[in-house]
Write a protein that holds these residues in place. Structure first.
Motif, short mmCIF file in Angstrom:
data_model
loop_
_atom_site.label_atom_id
_atom_site.label_comp_id
_atom_site.label_asym_id
_atom_site.label_seq_id
_atom_site.Cartn_x
_atom_site.Cartn_y
_atom_site.Cartn_z
N THR A 112 128.53 132.94 108.25
CA THR A 112 127.97 133.33 106.92
C THR A 112 126.72 132.94 106.53
N LEU A 113 125.46 133.84 106.45
CA LEU A 113 124.49 133.41 106.00
C LEU A 113 124.18 132.82 104.60
N LEU A 114 123.75 131.65 104.31
CA LEU A 114 123.86 130.98 102.97
C LEU A 114 122.40 131.08 102.44
N ASP A 115 121.33 130.98 103.54
CA ASP A 115 119.83 130.79 102.84
C ASP A 115 119.08 131.11 104.18
N THR A 116 117.92 131.76 104.01
CA THR A 116 116.81 131.69 104.76
C THR A 116 115.84 131.20 104.15
N ILE A 117 115.09 130.24 104.86
CA ILE A 117 113.94 129.51 104.09
C ILE A 117 112.74 129.84 105.06
N GLN A 118 111.82 130.40 104.49
CA GLN A 118 110.46 130.90 105.08
C GLN A 118 109.71 129.41 105.15
N THR A 119 109.08 129.06 106.13
CA THR A 119 108.16 127.98 106.19
C THR A 119 106.95 128.39 107.30
N ASN A 120 106.08 127.41 107.43
CA ASN A 120 104.91 127.57 108.35
C ASN A 120 104.56 126.42 109.00
N PHE A 154 101.98 125.12 111.76
CA PHE A 154 100.27 125.61 112.06
C PHE A 154 100.16 126.96 111.99
N LYS A 155 100.38 127.20 110.71
CA LYS A 155 99.99 128.52 110.04
C LYS A 155 100.73 129.62 110.73
N ILE A 156 101.95 129.63 111.37
CA ILE A 156 102.75 130.30 111.94
C ILE A 156 104.08 130.53 111.10
N PRO A 157 104.32 131.52 110.66
CA PRO A 157 105.44 131.60 110.00
C PRO A 157 106.78 131.61 110.51
N ILE A 158 107.66 130.90 110.09
CA ILE A 158 109.02 130.47 110.82
C ILE A 158 109.86 130.38 109.92
N LYS A 159 111.18 130.91 110.24
CA LYS A 159 112.29 130.97 109.18
C LYS A 159 113.37 129.80 109.75
N VAL A 160 113.99 129.24 108.72
CA VAL A 160 115.16 128.47 109.10
C VAL A 160 116.37 128.87 108.35
N PHE A 161 117.27 129.22 109.08
CA PHE A 161 118.49 129.82 108.57
C PHE A 161 119.61 128.94 108.36
N LEU A 162 120.24 128.91 107.29
CA LEU A 162 121.46 128.23 106.92
C LEU A 162 122.45 128.84 106.98
N VAL A 221 125.57 125.53 109.93
CA VAL A 221 124.69 125.62 111.25
C VAL A 221 123.30 125.79 110.48
N ILE A 222 122.26 124.97 110.97
CA ILE A 222 121.10 125.16 110.64
C ILE A 222 120.42 125.70 112.00
N SER A 223 119.85 126.86 111.97
CA SER A 223 119.08 127.22 113.17
C SER A 223 117.87 127.58 112.89
N GLU A 224 116.88 126.87 113.33
CA GLU A 224 115.42 127.11 113.28
C GLU A 224 115.03 128.30 114.35
N THR A 225 114.26 129.16 113.69
CA THR A 225 113.76 130.47 114.23
C THR A 225 114.41 131.69 114.43
N PHE A 226 115.62 131.20 115.19
CA PHE A 226 116.42 132.34 115.67
C PHE A 226 117.79 132.59 114.77
N GLU A 227 118.17 133.82 114.60
CA GLU A 227 119.34 134.04 113.72
C GLU A 227 120.44 134.14 114.67
#
Length: 194
Positions: free
Chosen positions: A169-177, A179-187, A158-164
């Motif tokens: 089981t969380l495999l990875d959290t990827i920090q990205t931006n 438009f200069k807004i920090p957003i997390k992608v959860f794998l 499951v890949i969830s953009e922005t929301f946990e």
């Protein structure tokens, strides 16, 4: 005089579009059960690229064919590029909102490995899905996580953009931006066995 009229026309046009969008979002808020399900928000920028890149990494390792579901597919901004790159896999999009559903339906009309449904994905069975993409809302953290954990086959991603999401089981959290807004992608992955 010409530029004053042009400016007035431009200002009125922007105001009209703003009124239409406000009305649309108000109606969708009511139809979504007062915000229970997220409104149409398009995946954009580096967050969109990150989701697609992570999905590509997973799909390259999977046997053919597998089923990929985008829960709240919107205009198809994730499904369409993935379906074009991986024609051997099946892509399923769900959206409850008629406007993004019709946009996605039109945009994907010539892509044979995409099926779109205007349905509430919380009522759909996910027992044959190997990869789920989602951009949901904080209100669905627990119920969607529980549903996916219950429905998905062992080892599904499951890949969830922005929301946990809970339960998976969380495999990875990827920090990205974007438009200069920090957003997390959860794998995530469904793992019942240690």
């Amino acid at each position: 005089m010409f530029f004053e009229n042009l400016f007035l026309f431009f200002a009125l046009s922007i105001g009209f579009v703003a009124c239409i969008l406000t009305f649309y979002f108000f109606i969708t808020y009511l139809l979504s059960g007062f915000g229970k399900y997220p409104p149409f928000v398009c995946s954009l920028g580096s967050a969109r690229k990150t989701v697609i890149l992570e999905a590509e990494k997973i799909l390259q390792k999977m046997p053919s064919p597998v089923n990929v579901a985008d829960l709240g597919c919107g205009s198809g901004s994730l499904l369409i590029p993935l379906a074009k790159k991986f024609p051997q896999h099946n892509f399923i999009g769900y959206d409850w909102d008629i406007v993004p559903y019709l946009i996605a339906k039109f945009r994907s009309r010539k892509i044979p490995n995409i099926r779109l449904y205007r349905r509430n994905f919380m009522k759909e069975n996910c027992d044959d899905i190997q990869l789920v993409l989602c951009y949901t809302s904080p209100t669905l953290k627990e119920p969607l996580g529980e549903k996916l954990f219950s429905d998905l086959p062992e080892g599904s991603f499951v890949i969830s953009e922005t929301f946990e999401l809970d339960y998976l089981t969380l495999l990875d959290t990827i920090q990205t931006n974007t438009f200069k807004i920090p957003i997390k992608v959860f794998l995530y992955q469904k793992k019942t066995k240690k």
